[in-house]
Scaffold this active site. Structure first.
Site, PDB file in Angstrom:
ATOM      1  N   PHE A 144       0.912  -1.320   0.117  1.00  0.00           N
ATOM      2  CA  PHE A 144      -0.086   0.094  -0.102  1.00  0.00           C
ATOM      3  C   PHE A 144       0.888   1.244   0.001  1.00  0.00           C
ATOM      4  O   PHE A 144       1.554   1.388   0.959  1.00  0.00           O
ATOM      5  CB  PHE A 144      -1.132  -0.099   1.060  1.00  0.00           C
ATOM      6  CG  PHE A 144      -1.807   1.243   1.010  1.00  0.00           C
ATOM      7  CD1 PHE A 144      -3.159   1.078   0.326  1.00  0.00           C
ATOM      8  CD2 PHE A 144      -1.300   2.545   1.581  1.00  0.00           C
ATOM      9  CE1 PHE A 144      -3.900   2.147   0.322  1.00  0.00           C
ATOM     10  CE2 PHE A 144      -2.432   3.471   1.537  1.00  0.00           C
ATOM     11  CZ  PHE A 144      -3.583   3.607   0.603  1.00  0.00           C
ATOM     12  N   ASP A 183       9.563   2.933   1.519  1.00  0.00           N
ATOM     13  CA  ASP A 183       8.545   3.640   1.955  1.00  0.00           C
ATOM     14  C   ASP A 183       8.181   3.592   3.494  1.00  0.00           C
ATOM     15  O   ASP A 183       7.719   2.614   3.908  1.00  0.00           O
ATOM     16  CB  ASP A 183       7.189   3.183   1.132  1.00  0.00           C
ATOM     17  CG  ASP A 183       5.861   3.889   1.724  1.00  0.00           C
ATOM     18  OD1 ASP A 183       6.051   4.748   2.555  1.00  0.00           O
ATOM     19  OD2 ASP A 183       4.874   3.952   0.874  1.00  0.00           O
ATOM     20  N   LYS A 187       3.018  11.316   6.904  1.00  0.00           N
ATOM     21  CA  LYS A 187       2.363  11.254   8.214  1.00  0.00           C
ATOM     22  C   LYS A 187       2.657  12.025   9.404  1.00  0.00           C
ATOM     23  O   LYS A 187       2.676  13.211   9.508  1.00  0.00           O
ATOM     24  CB  LYS A 187       2.018   9.637   8.464  1.00  0.00           C
ATOM     25  CG  LYS A 187       1.182   9.059   7.364  1.00  0.00           C
ATOM     26  CD  LYS A 187       0.907   7.516   7.819  1.00  0.00           C
ATOM     27  CE  LYS A 187       0.618   6.738   6.695  1.00  0.00           C
ATOM     28  NZ  LYS A 187      -1.095   7.077   6.473  1.00  0.00           N
TER      29      LYS A 187
END
Ligand SMILES: Cc1ncc(COP(=O)(O)O)c(C=O)c1O
Length: 434
Positions: free
Chosen positions: A143, A229, A258
């Site tokens: 994801f 990532d 984030k």
């Protein structure tokens, strides 16, 4: 009977907002530290932390101070001009993570897109791959966000279906499989390997020890960029500042997002050394808000909080307790528990299919009245992950299933041992009630 404030808010979102999310029926009004309060004033532990964007907790005073001070002074200049904050942030973050350069963006997926573009530029300009032939290896179960390119190499039907045609140039191999990487990387047109050191959205899939180090070594040997990532796993979540630190791997390209802004505004960043980063020249990539002064100041504060409050260390110590305690819960609903640091998941066994009905754990359809605001138990036996999350909510702890049968437990990293033990008590009592 008049509607509750919660019902009103839920119905309004449902009426006027796109149905691309399916929230738990709680309407949050305020947040502080590890807690949030709903519009009725009920207090909850936040055990999702906005998918790890709130590692520093809600409204951290130091981050809020930086935010408020800068917000009253200068928020955006566009990159047509210099501003007096960006360089400070660039110096700070590159020294913090040991890279020559940073390229700031906003959302996580923009960071991923940036890394992919950077990898392709490098492939043509430095590695000597022929025009348009570059390939990037990705992993099954990944994801990395929601753009067309990124969903194009997802294997999640919900994320991908009916969004084609997709971008070319990606090879998907099974996650946590070094042999598959070894084979795929033989292709001389491979320029990069994009990987999550732990797959978060897939359900906190922790690869075998050594996988990341071996993958990095293979990449290095084949002149392929190892692109990590760390949007969800980074910034302390797994018990180290970066998840790759567990295996002493320094990625060629590092993507952060984030918690880089401590839950205030979208800030992402791509870090790399000059050999890679300087492949992109003026005009070849950018973003209106990328590198804005507000983001710069807030991100410095967010990183300082992680470092000065020893949040990775706290995640490491308390994560062990959380994992052990979750593993100690014996219940026939629990299939397994896994995790690293304060990043854990509990897999709930699929309940037996209802007579004559479907075998899905639960309907999470946004069209379902149960989940559009009612918050009733799932239609399939009331023993799915969603039912556990609804019961946890009643007991004062917020979590949400990923992939319908997996509950992710990821509290803010500022949580204390006492608070964590209280949360574990809530989880134990809730599970026992099924
Ligand atoms: C590993 C990973 N990469 C990328 C993203 C996308 O980030 P954003 O939603 O900010 O675009 C996410 C979001 O959950 C993620 O977990």
């Amino acid at each position: 009977m008049s509607k509750s404030k919660s019902q009103e808010a839920i119905e309004r979102e449902h009426r006027y907002g796109a149905h691309n999310y399916d929230p738990i029926p709680v309407v949050i009004e305020r947040g502080e530290g590890v807690f949030v309060w709903d519009v009725q004033g009920k207090k909850y532990y936040d055990f999702l932390s906005a998918y790890s964007a709130l590692n520093q907790g809600h409204c951290h005073p130091k981050i809020m101070k930086a935010f408020m001070e800068q917000a009253q002074k200068l928020t955006l200049t566009s990159r047509a001009f210099y501003n007096d904050c960006l360089g400070e942030f660039e110096e700070f973050i590159t020294k913090f993570f040991g890279y020559d350069k940073v390229l700031p963006m906003n959302t996580g997926v923009e960071g991923v897109e940036t890394a992919l573009k950077l990898c392709r530029k490098w492939a043509y300009q430095k590695k000597g791959i022929l025009a348009d032939k570059a390939k990037i290896i990705v992993c099954g179960g990944n994801f990395h966000g929601r753009t067309i390119t990124v969903v194009g190499f997802s294997c999640d039907a919900d994320a991908k279906n009916d969004f084609g045609p997709y971008t070319q140039g990606f090879i998907s191999i099974p996650y946590n499989n070094i042999d598959a990487l070894e084979k795929a990387i033989e292709d001389a047109n491979v320029a990069g390997f994009l990987v999550e050191p732990i797959q978060g959205e897939a359900g906190v899939i922790v690869p075998d020890e050594g996988y990341i180090a071996k993958a990095y070594k293979l990449c290095k040997a084949k002149n392929v960029l190892f692109i990590a990532d760390e949007i969800q796993t980074g910034l302390g979540r797994t018990g180290k500042m970066l998840c790759c630190d567990h295996e002493n791997v320094h990625p060629h390209i590092l993507i952060l997002g984030k918690a880089l802004s401590g839950g205030t505004i979208p800030v992402s960043a791509v870090l790399a050394d000059d050999e890679i980063m300087l492949c992109i020249k003026p005009g070849e990539h950018g973003s209106t808000y990328g590198g804005n002064p507000l983001a710069a100041k807030v991100s410095i504060a967010a990183l300082e909080v992680l470092r000065d409050e020893h949040l990775p260390e706290n995640a490491e110590r308390l994560g062990k307790i959380l994992l052990n305690e979750l593993k100690s819960i014996k219940h026939d609903m629990i299939q397994l528990v896994r995790g690293k640091g304060l990043f854990c998941a509990m897999v709930i066994k699929a309940p037996p299919p209802p007579k004559g009905g479907s075998s899905r754990v639960t309907s999470l359809s946004a069209e379902s009245p149960s989940f559009g605001g009612g918050g009733e138990a799932s239609p399939s036996g009331g023993r799915g992950a969603i039912d556990v999350c609804l019961a946890l909510k009643e007991n004062g702890l917020l979590a949400k299933p990923t992939h319908k049968d997996i509950i992710r437990f990821a509290p803010p990293l500022i949580i204390t041992e006492e608070q964590l033990m209280e949360c574990i008590g809530i989880i134990k009592r809730t599970i026992a009630s099924f």
